[in-house]
Write a protein that holds these residues in place. Structure first.
Motif, short mmCIF file in Angstrom:
data_model
loop_
_atom_site.label_atom_id
_atom_site.label_comp_id
_atom_site.label_asym_id
_atom_site.label_seq_id
_atom_site.Cartn_x
_atom_site.Cartn_y
_atom_site.Cartn_z
N ILE A 1 -28.89 -12.01 110.12
CA ILE A 1 -29.00 -12.83 108.92
C ILE A 1 -27.70 -12.71 108.14
O ILE A 1 -27.17 -11.61 107.98
N TRP A 2 -27.23 -13.82 107.64
CA TRP A 2 -26.05 -13.87 106.78
C TRP A 2 -26.52 -14.22 105.38
O TRP A 2 -27.47 -14.96 105.20
N SER A 3 -25.82 -13.71 104.39
CA SER A 3 -26.15 -14.01 103.00
C SER A 3 -24.99 -14.74 102.36
O SER A 3 -23.85 -14.27 102.40
N PHE A 4 -25.26 -15.89 101.80
CA PHE A 4 -24.25 -16.68 101.10
C PHE A 4 -24.45 -16.45 99.61
O PHE A 4 -25.50 -16.76 99.06
N VAL A 5 -23.44 -15.87 98.94
CA VAL A 5 -23.55 -15.50 97.53
C VAL A 5 -22.73 -16.47 96.69
O VAL A 5 -21.62 -16.83 97.04
N MET A 6 -23.29 -16.86 95.55
CA MET A 6 -22.57 -17.75 94.64
C MET A 6 -22.87 -17.37 93.20
O MET A 6 -23.76 -16.56 92.93
N ASP A 7 -22.10 -17.96 92.29
CA ASP A 7 -22.36 -17.70 90.87
C ASP A 7 -23.50 -18.60 90.40
O ASP A 7 -24.13 -19.27 91.19
N GLY A 8 -23.76 -18.64 89.13
CA GLY A 8 -24.91 -19.36 88.61
C GLY A 8 -24.67 -20.81 88.28
O GLY A 8 -25.49 -21.44 87.63
N ALA A 14 -27.82 -25.92 93.24
CA ALA A 14 -28.59 -27.00 93.87
C ALA A 14 -28.14 -27.22 95.31
O ALA A 14 -28.98 -27.39 96.20
N ALA A 15 -26.84 -27.19 95.55
CA ALA A 15 -26.32 -27.36 96.91
C ALA A 15 -26.76 -26.19 97.78
O ALA A 15 -27.13 -26.38 98.95
N GLY A 16 -26.72 -24.98 97.24
CA GLY A 16 -27.14 -23.80 97.99
C GLY A 16 -28.60 -23.88 98.40
O GLY A 16 -28.95 -23.53 99.53
N HIS A 17 -29.44 -24.38 97.51
CA HIS A 17 -30.86 -24.52 97.84
C HIS A 17 -31.07 -25.53 98.96
O HIS A 17 -31.88 -25.33 99.85
N LYS A 18 -30.31 -26.63 98.92
CA LYS A 18 -30.46 -27.64 99.98
C LYS A 18 -30.02 -27.10 101.34
O LYS A 18 -30.57 -27.46 102.36
N LEU A 19 -29.02 -26.22 101.34
CA LEU A 19 -28.48 -25.72 102.60
C LEU A 19 -29.17 -24.46 103.12
O LEU A 19 -29.36 -24.30 104.32
N GLY A 46 -31.60 -20.93 105.94
CA GLY A 46 -31.10 -22.21 106.40
C GLY A 46 -30.76 -22.10 107.88
O GLY A 46 -31.14 -21.15 108.55
N GLU A 47 -30.02 -23.07 108.37
CA GLU A 47 -29.62 -23.04 109.77
C GLU A 47 -28.71 -21.85 110.01
O GLU A 47 -27.90 -21.48 109.16
N GLY A 48 -28.84 -21.23 111.16
CA GLY A 48 -28.01 -20.09 111.50
C GLY A 48 -28.41 -18.80 110.82
O GLY A 48 -27.62 -17.87 110.71
N LEU A 49 -29.65 -18.73 110.33
CA LEU A 49 -30.19 -17.54 109.65
C LEU A 49 -29.36 -17.15 108.44
O LEU A 49 -29.10 -15.98 108.18
N VAL A 50 -28.94 -18.14 107.65
CA VAL A 50 -28.19 -17.89 106.42
C VAL A 50 -29.14 -17.98 105.25
O VAL A 50 -29.92 -18.92 105.14
#
Length: 67
Positions: A1-8, A14-19, A46-50
């Motif tokens: 599993i990969w984790s994609f981290v972003m600010d608020g 919204a883009a992160g939730h879609k992906l 999401g795809e690729g276990l992200v």
């Protein structure tokens, strides 16, 4: 599993939730048995276990600014 981290930022969130919040981790996954026992862990992927995560320091900073 990969984790994609972003600010608020609202647009990035919204883009992160879609992906990265599309499907629940499958019960058949070898990781499911371990991860299900971790309270509060996001099991949506999401795809690729992200999976999606947020920078907690940024969230705390913003909350402190508005109080």
């Amino acid at each position: 599993i990969w984790s994609f981290v972003m600010d608020g930022d609202m647009t990035r969130r919204a883009a992160g939730h879609k992906l990265f919040v599309k499907n629940m981790l499958a019960h058949e996954s070898p990781l499911y048995g371990t991860l299900i026992n971790m309270p509060g862990l996001n099991l949506f992927i999401g795809e690729g276990l992200v999976t999606l995560d947020f920078n907690y320091k940024h969230i705390l900073k913003c909350k402190m600014f508005f109080f």
